[in-house]
Design a protein around this motif. Structure first.
Motif, PDB file in Angstrom:
ATOM      1  N   SER A 121      49.356  45.281  57.394  1.00 57.26           N
ATOM      2  CA  SER A 121      50.144  45.700  56.233  1.00 57.26           C
ATOM      3  C   SER A 121      51.189  44.662  55.859  1.00 57.26           C
ATOM      4  N   ASN A 122      51.838  44.072  56.849  1.00 55.81           N
ATOM      5  CA  ASN A 122      52.832  43.034  56.569  1.00 55.81           C
ATOM      6  C   ASN A 122      52.187  41.773  56.007  1.00 55.81           C
ATOM      7  N   THR A 125      51.476  42.597  52.416  1.00 60.18           N
ATOM      8  CA  THR A 125      52.702  42.696  51.616  1.00 60.18           C
ATOM      9  C   THR A 125      53.347  41.333  51.402  1.00 60.18           C
ATOM     10  N   ILE A 131      51.370  44.721  47.490  1.00 62.12           N
ATOM     11  CA  ILE A 131      52.422  45.411  48.242  1.00 62.12           C
ATOM     12  C   ILE A 131      51.791  46.621  48.916  1.00 62.12           C
ATOM     13  N   THR A 132      51.997  46.764  50.200  1.00 62.02           N
ATOM     14  CA  THR A 132      51.505  47.935  50.921  1.00 62.02           C
ATOM     15  C   THR A 132      52.407  49.113  50.601  1.00 62.02           C
ATOM     16  N   ILE A 146      47.408  50.048  48.505  1.00 64.83           N
ATOM     17  CA  ILE A 146      47.999  48.785  48.095  1.00 64.83           C
ATOM     18  C   ILE A 146      48.258  48.798  46.592  1.00 64.83           C
TER      19      ILE A 146
END
Length: 176
Positions: A121-122, A125, A131-132, A146
């Motif tokens: 996720s990071n 993002t 962007i998550t 997302i």
């Protein structure tokens, strides 16, 4: 045993970063004894306060099964994907007619560990244009929602391949 291995793992990682940050011109011979001693003290303090957050089961997980080498290999791969995404977003932003199609897409992943889902996720993002928003954990297959600056497809499988790219492979090698 868990606390001890977590402390040792956090200490080793902190000390490695200490040495990397202090190296000048990639010459380890320029480091003096004062820097190394202060690094040990700082690493002990950092390990004391962060070891309980470092690992849930095994504090030395990063140093087993070539995970540290996989992490080192992943860094240039991530930098390359980051450069490609930056250029893509810059071209879209600087074009005379803003030809984007923002949307929220669902991607699926087979990652099971909390650390693996958080790292994937990071990575998504921190890559420009995505962007998550949410992680939905459901047994064997987890989903990540997302926000995508240019949603070229709504198909979950196709969007998963485009957005995850090469990230999931390396995250799986690190955390599963």
């Amino acid at each position: 045993m868990k606390k001890w291995t977590s402390f040792v793992g956090a200490f080793i990682l902190s000390y490695l970063f200490w040495i990397l940050f202090l190296m000048q011109d990639f010459n380890i011979l320029k480091l003096g004894s004062q820097e190394l001693i202060v690094g040990v003290i700082v690493s002990i303090i950092v390990a004391y306060f962060s070891s309980s957050f470092f690992a849930k089961k095994d504090g030395l997980w990063l140093f087993k099964k070539f995970r540290f080498i996989n992490l080192i290999i992943f860094i240039p791969v991530y930098i390359w994907e980051l450069i490609k995404a930056n250029f893509s977003v810059a071209i879209k932003a600087l074009s005379p007619n803003l030809n984007i199609n923002p949307g929220i897409v669902k991607i699926t992943t087979e990652l099971q560990s909390d650390y693996g889902l958080a790292m994937l996720s990071n990575c998504i993002t921190l890559t420009p244009g995505t962007i998550t928003m949410d992680i939905y954990e459901d047994g064997s297959e987890n989903a990540i929602y997302i926000h995508w600056i240019d949603a070229t497809t709504e198909d979950t499988k196709e969007a998963s391949e485009i957005i995850k790219g090469r990230f999931e492979y390396f995250v799986r090698r690190l955390f599963n």
